[in-house]
Structure formats: C-alpha cells, structure tokens
Design a protein around this motif. Structure first.
Motif, PDB file in Angstrom:
ATOM      1  N   ILE A 299       0.831  -1.211   0.000  1.00  0.00           N
ATOM      2  CA  ILE A 299       0.000   0.000   0.000  1.00  0.00           C
ATOM      3  C   ILE A 299       0.856   1.248   0.000  1.00  0.00           C
ATOM      4  N   ASN A 300       1.970   1.306   0.734  1.00  0.00           N
ATOM      5  CA  ASN A 300       2.807   2.509   0.842  1.00  0.00           C
ATOM      6  C   ASN A 300       3.695   2.737  -0.379  1.00  0.00           C
ATOM      7  N   VAL A 301       3.906   1.794  -1.271  1.00  0.00           N
ATOM      8  CA  VAL A 301       4.779   1.941  -2.444  1.00  0.00           C
ATOM      9  C   VAL A 301       4.053   2.732  -3.532  1.00  0.00           C
ATOM     10  N   ASP A 302       4.743   3.785  -4.072  1.00  0.00           N
ATOM     11  CA  ASP A 302       4.173   4.597  -5.159  1.00  0.00           C
ATOM     12  C   ASP A 302       4.656   4.028  -6.492  1.00  0.00           C
ATOM     13  N   PRO A 303       3.783   3.646  -7.423  1.00  0.00           N
ATOM     14  CA  PRO A 303       4.222   3.045  -8.708  1.00  0.00           C
ATOM     15  C   PRO A 303       4.989   4.027  -9.597  1.00  0.00           C
ATOM     16  N   LEU A 304       4.887   5.344  -9.370  1.00  0.00           N
ATOM     17  CA  LEU A 304       5.581   6.319 -10.218  1.00  0.00           C
ATOM     18  C   LEU A 304       7.049   6.515  -9.835  1.00  0.00           C
ATOM     19  N   ASP A 305       7.455   5.960  -8.726  1.00  0.00           N
ATOM     20  CA  ASP A 305       8.836   6.131  -8.282  1.00  0.00           C
ATOM     21  C   ASP A 305       9.830   5.427  -9.176  1.00  0.00           C
ATOM     22  N   ASP A 306       9.419   4.404  -9.901  1.00  0.00           N
ATOM     23  CA  ASP A 306      10.336   3.606 -10.722  1.00  0.00           C
ATOM     24  C   ASP A 306      10.296   4.008 -12.214  1.00  0.00           C
ATOM     25  N   ILE A 307       9.740   5.141 -12.533  1.00  0.00           N
ATOM     26  CA  ILE A 307       9.622   5.529 -13.953  1.00  0.00           C
ATOM     27  C   ILE A 307      10.991   5.885 -14.551  1.00  0.00           C
ATOM     28  N   PHE A 308      11.765   6.720 -13.883  1.00  0.00           N
ATOM     29  CA  PHE A 308      13.042   7.166 -14.410  1.00  0.00           C
ATOM     30  C   PHE A 308      14.166   6.186 -14.133  1.00  0.00           C
ATOM     31  N   ASN A 309      13.943   5.160 -13.270  1.00  0.00           N
ATOM     32  CA  ASN A 309      14.998   4.177 -12.991  1.00  0.00           C
ATOM     33  C   ASN A 309      15.233   3.266 -14.178  1.00  0.00           C
ATOM     34  N   ASN A 310      14.243   3.067 -14.999  1.00  0.00           N
ATOM     35  CA  ASN A 310      14.375   2.184 -16.158  1.00  0.00           C
ATOM     36  C   ASN A 310      15.231   2.796 -17.243  1.00  0.00           C
ATOM     37  N   ALA A 311      15.281   4.109 -17.279  1.00  0.00           N
ATOM     38  CA  ALA A 311      16.086   4.787 -18.279  1.00  0.00           C
ATOM     39  C   ALA A 311      17.563   4.633 -17.956  1.00  0.00           C
TER      40      ALA A 311
END
Length: 311
Positions: A299-311
């Motif tokens: 519940i506490n994890v934000d899915p948008l935090d990993d957007i720029f890590n893939n780049a």
C-alpha cells in the motif's frame, strides 16, 4: 430280702434248734421279667403330629475376596466398596503391601476360604488395574479400569435392596471369541449370588449388564422398576483387557490384546498431539503476520517512483 436258717445245739440237753433269719442278697444282675409291657396300638391315620419342614441348604459356597493394594486413590477405594455392597457373598481383607508379589494373594484367598478374587492395584496414582482370578488354578484376567464413576458421585435415581440377587446380562459378542467365553464364565461365577446365601435376600430387583463395545467391556447396574423398565443405579466403569494368564495371578499368557495401548504411551501421544497443535497455531500466526506486513508494504509503495529508474 430272703430268709435263711441257722442251726444251734443246746449244751445241757443236746437238742438242736433251728432259727430262721434273713437271707443275704446275692450279688449279680437284677432279675428282670421276660414279659414286655403291653403297648397300645397307635392309630397313624388319626395322629395329628406336625410335619417337619425341609430346610433349604446353602450348597454353592462360592466366596469372592475383594480388596486392593496400598497406594490406591479415594475413587478406586469407593469403587471397591460399591462392589462389596453389591456382592453379599464377598469378603474383605487389609490392603496388600507393595513389597508383596501378586502370587501371595493366593495364600490370602486360601486363609479367607475364597475361590474367586477381585484385586485392585494402582500405579503412578493415575492408572487403576483390576485382576479377576479363579483361585488357585486359574485362569486370571488383567484389565485397565477407565471412566470410573461411583454411586456417591453419580447420585442416580435407581435403588435396590442390599443383598438382593441380580440378573446377569451379557452382550452377544461374548460368544464370538474363545477368550470372551472364558471371561463370561468367570464373570458369571463372580457376580452371581449363590442360592440361599445367608446374607442374600430372596429378591431379584436389579441387573448387571456387561457389553463389549470398541474392544472394551462396559459395566452398568440397573434397577428393575415395577413397570418393567430399567433405571440406572451405578457404579459405572469400563474394563480394557490387557492379558489372560493360565494360572492365578501369573503363569503362561493365553491371550494378549493387540489393540491395547499402555497409559504411558497414550499420554505420550496426547502430548505429541498437543505439541503438534501448538506448532500449527504458531505457524498460522506467523504466516498471518507476514501477509499483513506484505499488504502494508504494498500500500505505501508509489508506482511512479520507478519511472526514471528504467532509463
């Protein structure tokens, strides 16, 4: 007394004179007349003499010795007293010492003039054992007594006269195996009151019922009511057969119960089951805590935090 003659001579004249005196009685048997006195003939038809009643004799002098060893609890002692009350042909004795061996009971039965014996012994203040024996030649049966309930404890509504004779009721299962038939004969000789016993009463007002269920022998005592019904009196107990011995309190083993489990093994299994249940309960609590923790982290994890890590 008979008379006797005596001869005397006069000195002056020289004449003899006879004097008659009493004769002496001869010693010997008294003279009895050969004539018998006349006896009046008795008319047997008109004789009103009372007839003598036939006394019913006590022929089967079977006695049962009921006693125990030292170390029994109050519940076992009350059960023993209940059996003594139900068996008018029973006898009691002092408690057997722990140092004495079981064959010494044969000598006690011989001194008490008993041919049957019911003996109780207890181990670890928990396990009550009962011996049924035919003294002195055997056979003998050893049981583990379970689910004991005395008359004082139950307080049932049934009642019977002290010293009355019981009816014996056996389950049909007693005729299926040889050791059960042998046990039936021994139970009949022990629990049946002999005819015309001095302490018994000529009444039949209760029933001893023996039934084999789940490989164990269940004992019940019922009152026969006026309407023909049955009302339980007590006591209650269950006998778990262990072994059958050829002699009295010993000898060769004739039969051994394959489904018998010793009380120590039974308690060990109960502890193992309790430990297994405890482990299952602890594992269930641990798995529940882990699932709740995973849900909270998700519940506490934000899915948008990993957007720029893939780049």
């Amino acid at each position: 007394m008979e008379s006797s003659e005596a001869v005397s001579v006069d000195a002056a004249t020289g004449q003899k004179s006879r004097t008659v005196g009493p004769r002496k009685r001869k010693r010997g048997k008294a003279h009895t007349s050969s004539k018998k006195p006349a006896i009046d003939p008795v008319d047997h038809e008109t004789n009103d003499a009372p007839e003598t009643k036939k006394v019913k004799r006590w022929k089967n002098k079977q006695r049962v010795l009921v006693f125990c060893a030292r170390g029994v609890t109050f519940r076992a002692r009350h059960l023993m007293n209940d059996l003594r009350m139900l068996l008018p042909h029973s006898r009691s004795d002092t408690k057997l010492d722990r140092k004495d061996k079981l064959p010494a009971i044969n000598e006690v039965c011989e001194m008490k003039n008993c041919r049957k014996c019911i003996f109780f012994e207890m181990k670890k203040k928990k396990d009550l054992y009962m011996w049924l024996s035919n003294v002195p030649n055997g056979p003998s049966f050893k049981f583990l007594v379970e689910n004991v309930h005395t008359m004082d404890e139950l307080k049932l509504t049934g009642n019977c006269l002290i010293g009355s004779r019981p009816l014996l009721s056996f389950d049909q299962s007693f005729t299926e195996a040889p050791h059960n038939e042998l046990l039936k004969n021994l139970l009949t000789q022990i629990f049946s009151t002999p005819y015309y016993h001095p302490k018994s009463k000529p009444f039949v007002d209760h029933v001893f019922h023996f039934e084999i269920l789940d490989g164990k022998i269940w004992f019940r005592n019922y009152q026969i009511t006026d309407s023909g019904g049955l009302t339980e009196i007590g006591p209650r107990f269950v006998l778990n057969l262990i072994k059958v011995f050829e002699g009295s309190f010993g000898g060769a083993t004739l039969y051994e119960n394959p489904s018998y489990v010793t009380p120590n093994a039974h308690r060990r299994l109960m502890k193992a089951d309790a430990v297994h249940k405890y482990k299952k309960r602890v594992d269930a609590r641990r798995s529940l805590a882990e699932r709740r923790q995973e849900e909270e982290e998700g519940i506490n994890v934000d899915p948008l935090d990993d957007i720029f890590n893939n780049a």
